[in-house]
Design a protein around this motif. Structure first.
Motif, PDB file in Angstrom:
ATOM      1  N   ALA A   1      25.369 -49.454 -30.367  1.00 33.22           N
ATOM      2  CA  ALA A   1      26.737 -49.974 -29.202  1.00 33.22           C
ATOM      3  C   ALA A   1      27.652 -50.389 -29.804  1.00 33.22           C
ATOM      4  O   ALA A   1      27.673 -50.880 -31.098  1.00 33.22           O
ATOM      5  CB  ALA A   1      25.409 -50.887 -28.604  1.00 33.22           C
ATOM      6  N   GLN A   2      28.709 -50.686 -29.193  1.00 30.26           N
ATOM      7  CA  GLN A   2      29.872 -50.876 -29.603  1.00 30.26           C
ATOM      8  C   GLN A   2      30.911 -51.624 -28.560  1.00 30.26           C
ATOM      9  O   GLN A   2      30.215 -51.493 -27.035  1.00 30.26           O
ATOM     10  CB  GLN A   2      30.790 -49.907 -29.463  1.00 30.26           C
ATOM     11  N   ARG A   3      31.073 -52.588 -28.858  1.00 29.51           N
ATOM     12  CA  ARG A   3      32.033 -53.761 -27.886  1.00 29.51           C
ATOM     13  C   ARG A   3      33.761 -53.539 -28.479  1.00 29.51           C
ATOM     14  O   ARG A   3      33.360 -54.160 -29.561  1.00 29.51           O
ATOM     15  CB  ARG A   3      31.865 -55.385 -27.620  1.00 29.51           C
ATOM     16  N   ILE A   4      34.528 -53.041 -28.214  1.00 28.41           N
ATOM     17  CA  ILE A   4      35.475 -53.335 -28.802  1.00 28.41           C
ATOM     18  C   ILE A   4      36.882 -54.420 -27.504  1.00 28.41           C
ATOM     19  O   ILE A   4      36.121 -53.783 -26.307  1.00 28.41           O
ATOM     20  CB  ILE A   4      35.880 -52.108 -29.310  1.00 28.41           C
TER      21      ILE A   4
ATOM     22  N   LEU B   1      41.815 -43.770 -26.920  1.00 26.52           N
ATOM     23  CA  LEU B   1      40.454 -43.687 -27.787  1.00 26.52           C
ATOM     24  C   LEU B   1      40.651 -43.251 -29.297  1.00 26.52           C
ATOM     25  O   LEU B   1      40.149 -43.506 -30.047  1.00 26.52           O
ATOM     26  CB  LEU B   1      39.855 -42.549 -26.708  1.00 26.52           C
ATOM     27  N   LEU B   2      40.958 -42.128 -29.296  1.00 24.18           N
ATOM     28  CA  LEU B   2      41.643 -41.947 -30.820  1.00 24.18           C
ATOM     29  C   LEU B   2      42.025 -42.935 -32.230  1.00 24.18           C
ATOM     30  O   LEU B   2      41.774 -43.344 -33.028  1.00 24.18           O
ATOM     31  CB  LEU B   2      42.739 -40.605 -31.139  1.00 24.18           C
TER      32      LEU B   2
ATOM     33  N   GLU C   1      41.519 -46.690 -35.865  1.00 22.35           N
ATOM     34  CA  GLU C   1      41.809 -47.903 -36.877  1.00 22.35           C
ATOM     35  C   GLU C   1      41.317 -48.975 -36.294  1.00 22.35           C
ATOM     36  O   GLU C   1      40.314 -49.876 -37.633  1.00 22.35           O
ATOM     37  CB  GLU C   1      43.304 -47.888 -36.058  1.00 22.35           C
ATOM     38  N   ASP C   2      40.804 -49.032 -35.350  1.00 30.78           N
ATOM     39  CA  ASP C   2      39.439 -50.128 -34.856  1.00 30.78           C
ATOM     40  C   ASP C   2      37.688 -49.978 -35.795  1.00 30.78           C
ATOM     41  O   ASP C   2      37.200 -51.241 -36.639  1.00 30.78           O
ATOM     42  CB  ASP C   2      39.630 -50.369 -33.748  1.00 30.78           C
ATOM     43  N   LEU C   3      37.450 -49.040 -35.493  1.00 30.03           N
ATOM     44  CA  LEU C   3      36.357 -48.182 -35.804  1.00 30.03           C
ATOM     45  C   LEU C   3      35.899 -47.667 -37.480  1.00 30.03           C
ATOM     46  O   LEU C   3      34.724 -46.905 -37.681  1.00 30.03           O
ATOM     47  CB  LEU C   3      35.799 -47.890 -34.820  1.00 30.03           C
ATOM     48  N   GLY C   4      37.111 -47.202 -37.519  1.00 31.67           N
ATOM     49  CA  GLY C   4      37.245 -46.813 -39.051  1.00 31.67           C
ATOM     50  C   GLY C   4      36.838 -44.931 -39.173  1.00 31.67           C
ATOM     51  O   GLY C   4      36.555 -44.586 -40.291  1.00 31.67           O
ATOM     52  N   LEU C   5      36.888 -44.251 -37.790  1.00 34.09           N
ATOM     53  CA  LEU C   5      36.130 -43.215 -38.145  1.00 34.09           C
ATOM     54  C   LEU C   5      37.176 -41.959 -38.725  1.00 34.09           C
ATOM     55  O   LEU C   5      37.984 -41.983 -37.571  1.00 34.09           O
ATOM     56  CB  LEU C   5      35.612 -43.064 -36.859  1.00 34.09           C
ATOM     57  N   ILE C   6      37.747 -41.931 -39.330  1.00 35.61           N
ATOM     58  CA  ILE C   6      38.628 -41.106 -39.588  1.00 35.61           C
ATOM     59  C   ILE C   6      38.591 -38.915 -39.643  1.00 35.61           C
ATOM     60  O   ILE C   6      39.513 -38.370 -40.419  1.00 35.61           O
ATOM     61  CB  ILE C   6      38.815 -41.032 -41.254  1.00 35.61           C
ATOM     62  N   GLY C   7      36.754 -39.025 -39.069  1.00 34.95           N
ATOM     63  CA  GLY C   7      36.583 -37.280 -38.641  1.00 34.95           C
ATOM     64  C   GLY C   7      37.770 -36.915 -37.616  1.00 34.95           C
ATOM     65  O   GLY C   7      37.285 -35.979 -37.094  1.00 34.95           O
ATOM     66  N   VAL C   8      37.534 -37.899 -36.215  1.00 37.27           N
ATOM     67  CA  VAL C   8      38.749 -37.701 -35.510  1.00 37.27           C
ATOM     68  C   VAL C   8      40.277 -38.078 -35.840  1.00 37.27           C
ATOM     69  O   VAL C   8      40.971 -38.625 -36.273  1.00 37.27           O
ATOM     70  CB  VAL C   8      38.667 -38.970 -34.447  1.00 37.27           C
ATOM     71  N   ARG C   9      40.283 -36.631 -35.663  1.00 41.95           N
ATOM     72  CA  ARG C   9      41.428 -36.339 -36.519  1.00 41.95           C
ATOM     73  C   ARG C   9      43.450 -36.385 -35.238  1.00 41.95           C
ATOM     74  O   ARG C   9      43.096 -35.981 -34.344  1.00 41.95           O
ATOM     75  CB  ARG C   9      42.554 -35.241 -36.594  1.00 41.95           C
TER      76      ARG C   9
END
Length: 164
Positions: A12-15, A23-24, A29-37
């Protein structure tokens, strides 16, 4: 500022952010998932593909508000307990990448394709992956990898099983 709740890779996430923010951008930037390019920024190359309730979407043109109450899957969420997803394993075995920039988007599109078409023909893979662009032109290896992933997925469902 509005808050958005969604499930990201099973958690679960809340932003709190602007509703029309891509969403990218939120994922990186906010959630640190760098696999999304970030690729083209126009939804044309699909390097930024994520699965939104199981459907591939270009996250660069998908506002975060559309994720509200939904499930988002990124490449970081494919492996389970340290075991590669069949699509990841197949891409690795077939060398279906060169620079790797498009790979996460390709893999997520392949996961969605295999959910709807578990035993695709070469033509079905080519059509299903058609929107994802690879600058290195690894398309033959990608098609082979997706077909191998279908076989690996079938083996996993017969054996211990694998989420995804």
């Amino acid at each position: 500022m509005p808050a958005f709740k969604f499930t990201l890779n099973g958690k679960a996430q809340r932003i709190e952010t602007e509703a029309d923010r891509p969403l990218l951008e939120v994922l990186r930037e906010d959630l640190g998932l760098i696999g999304v390019r970030y690729g083209c920024g126009e939804g044309q190359c699909r390097a930024c593909t994520v699965l939104l309730d199981g459907k591939p979407v270009p996250s660069c043109v998908t506002p975060v508000r559309l994720a509200e109450g939904k499930s988002v899957l990124t490449v970081e969420g494919l492996a389970v307990n340290g075991k590669l997803h069949p699509v990841q394993q197949a891409f690795l075995e077939e060398g279906a990448l060169q620079c790797g920039y498009c790979t996460s988007g390709m893999m997520l599109t392949a996961v969605a394709l295999l959910k709807t078409t578990p035993h695709p023909t070469e033509q079905q893979v080519a059509e299903g992956m058609n929107n994802n662009l690879c600058r290195c032109c690894c398309y033959p290896s990608i098609v082979t990898a997706v077909r191998l992933a279908a076989k690996l997925s079938a083996l996993n469902t017969q054996g211990a099983g694998h989420a995804g």
